[in-house]
Scaffold this motif. Structure first.
Motif, short mmCIF file in Angstrom:
data_model
loop_
_atom_site.label_atom_id
_atom_site.label_comp_id
_atom_site.label_asym_id
_atom_site.label_seq_id
_atom_site.Cartn_x
_atom_site.Cartn_y
_atom_site.Cartn_z
N GLY A 63 0.78 -1.24 0.00
CA GLY A 63 0.00 0.00 0.00
C GLY A 63 0.80 1.28 0.00
N TRP A 64 2.07 1.21 -0.47
CA TRP A 64 2.84 2.46 -0.58
C TRP A 64 2.24 3.38 -1.63
CZ3 TRP A 64 8.52 0.22 -0.85
CH2 TRP A 64 8.79 -0.48 0.33
N ILE A 65 1.65 2.78 -2.65
CA ILE A 65 1.01 3.56 -3.71
C ILE A 65 -0.44 3.79 -3.33
CG2 ILE A 65 0.35 3.63 -6.14
CD1 ILE A 65 2.79 1.93 -6.76
N GLN A 66 -0.80 5.02 -3.20
CA GLN A 66 -2.16 5.38 -2.81
C GLN A 66 -2.88 6.02 -4.00
OE1 GLN A 66 -2.20 7.69 0.80
NE2 GLN A 66 -0.70 6.35 1.81
N VAL A 67 -4.16 5.79 -4.05
CA VAL A 67 -4.98 6.31 -5.15
C VAL A 67 -5.77 7.51 -4.64
CG1 VAL A 67 -6.76 5.81 -6.84
CG2 VAL A 67 -5.11 4.03 -6.21
N TYR A 68 -5.62 8.62 -5.33
CA TYR A 68 -6.38 9.83 -5.03
C TYR A 68 -7.38 10.05 -6.16
CZ TYR A 68 -2.91 10.84 -1.42
OH TYR A 68 -2.11 10.76 -0.31
N TYR A 69 -8.47 10.70 -5.82
CA TYR A 69 -9.55 10.85 -6.80
C TYR A 69 -9.83 12.33 -7.05
CZ TYR A 69 -10.22 5.92 -5.79
OH TYR A 69 -10.02 4.57 -5.63
N GLY B 199 10.08 8.95 0.53
CA GLY B 199 9.05 9.94 0.84
C GLY B 199 8.02 10.03 -0.27
N PHE B 200 7.41 11.20 -0.39
CA PHE B 200 6.36 11.40 -1.39
C PHE B 200 6.96 11.47 -2.79
CE2 PHE B 200 3.75 14.06 -4.13
CZ PHE B 200 2.49 13.50 -3.96
N LEU C 18 -5.91 8.77 -9.60
CA LEU C 18 -4.53 9.20 -9.79
C LEU C 18 -3.64 8.52 -8.74
CD1 LEU C 18 -5.26 13.01 -10.23
CD2 LEU C 18 -4.83 11.35 -12.06
N ALA C 19 -2.49 8.02 -9.17
CA ALA C 19 -1.59 7.30 -8.28
C ALA C 19 -0.53 8.22 -7.70
CB ALA C 19 -0.92 6.15 -9.03
N ARG C 20 -0.26 8.06 -6.40
CA ARG C 20 0.81 8.76 -5.71
C ARG C 20 1.58 7.74 -4.88
NH1 ARG C 20 -0.88 11.57 -8.99
NH2 ARG C 20 -1.53 13.76 -8.87
N TRP C 21 2.89 7.78 -4.99
CA TRP C 21 3.75 6.80 -4.31
C TRP C 21 4.26 7.42 -3.01
CZ3 TRP C 21 6.98 2.87 -7.46
CH2 TRP C 21 7.70 2.04 -6.60
N ILE C 22 3.79 6.92 -1.87
CA ILE C 22 4.24 7.40 -0.56
C ILE C 22 5.24 6.37 -0.04
CG2 ILE C 22 3.54 8.32 1.66
CD1 ILE C 22 2.21 9.67 -0.73
#
Length: 334
Positions: A123-129, A155-156, A146-150
């Motif tokens: 779950g390091w990659i989180q999906v934002y809408y 880091g971000f 949209l994918a964001r890698w935390i």
């Protein structure tokens, strides 16, 4: 200043009260202070700017000294060794800068490729809408995933940090299918809770179509989740289509025959948008945000966007404008 130190090394010029540069004789304390100032600025700001400006300053210093030494060699004929030494310093400074940058990029690339599976599993990659709203009612009609890698180490990470690397390694399909799975989980959860659901859109990459049967992979996952196919839209950019037009046209038809909507993303950002639109029937086109930014800057931008919207309406194609951030832009689009 470097010529001064090289003279010490080689034993030239016994009298160091003056430094003979291209502009004449000056007290040697001046070039020494110049060198001290450059070095202080360099190392004082090295960590703050990750060494980028530091290497620039060092290179600028080397160039300055190189020109000085070359002029001395040309007009004085006594410091040719300085030009050779400074040329070496400049070359190795540039080489070290380039090599370090390449090593850092390769290290980061290796880390991303080695950890893409772990990033999706843990779950390091989180999906934002990103919500998409009707211009008249302002109600949400769709959402873009949209994918964001935390990352716990890096880091971000924005898409610019990892999308191109995964594409080059032909691993982007893992990310795109993971995003789809997260979208389906969200839809399924809202269905179970009897909450309102809006269609979701996902972005596809060129290599998705090269590494697997992406159409079948998406169909299988959507059907297994018990989600209606018309709840998922796929976004494809013009650049993807242009590389293998006939093949991509066939894949888009496959999506639509199965009940999925296909959007053309970043419409107007390339040179062949109208040709693509003429040959392929999209369900929706997303106007590139560059059009939206120009709405309030010039009349030509407003005229072009208005006419393109009328054209899309005549073709029975829905439209979206990206990057609407002001009230004036929203009022014009309404």
């Amino acid at each position: 200043c470097t010529a001064f130190f090289s003279d010490i090394v080689f034993g030239f010029d016994a009298d160091y009260r003056f430094y003979r540069g291209p502009l004449g004789y000056v007290p040697f304390v001046i070039p020494v202070l110049y060198l001290a100032m450059i070095l202080w600025i360099t190392f004082r700001n090295y960590n703050r700017y990750n060494g980028r400006y530091s290497r620039l300053l060092l290179s600028a210093c080397a160039v300055f000294c190189l020109l000085s030494a070359m002029l001395d060699a040309l007009y004085g004929g006594v410091r040719l060794h300085d030009a050779i030494i400074i040329s070496s310093i400049f070359f190795f400074t540039f080489l070290q800068s380039y090599s370090q940058k390449q090593r850092e990029a390769e290290k980061k690339r290796k880390y991303l490729l080695e950890n893409i599976d772990r990033a999706t599993a843990e779950g390091w990659i989180q999906v934002y809408y990103q919500p998409i709203v009707y211009s008249d009612s302002r109600k949400i009609c769709d959402e873009e995933a949209l994918a964001r890698w935390i990352d716990p180490v890096e880091g971000f990470l924005s898409p610019a940090d990892f999308i191109s690397e995964l594409e080059d390694a032909r691993l982007i399909y893992k990310l795109d299918l993971y995003v789809l799975e997260q979208v389906l989980k969200k839809i399924r959860s809202r269905m179970n809770a009897k909450e309102e659901i809006v269609p979701q859109s996902i972005n596809l990459s060129r290599s998705d179509f090269e590494t697997c049967d992406i159409v079948e992979e998406i169909r299988k996952r959507v059907d297994d989740a018990g989600v209606e196919r018309n709840m998922i839209s796929v976004e494809i950019t013009e650049g993807i289509i242009g590389e293998n037009f006939d093949y991509m046209k066939e894949q888009i038809s496959r999506f639509q025959d199965l009940g999925f909507k296909v959007w053309m993303d970043d419409f107007g950002s390339g040179y062949s948008s109208l040709n693509v639109l003429h040959s392929i029937s999209f369900d929706l086109i997303k106007f590139d945000q560059s059009f939206t930014k120009k709405l309030l800057e010039e009349e030509r931008g407003r005229i072009i966007l208005k006419d393109m919207m009328k054209m899309a309406e005549s073709l029975h194609v829905d439209t979206i404008c990206e990057g609407v951030e002001t009230k004036e832009q929203a009022l014009f689009l309404r």
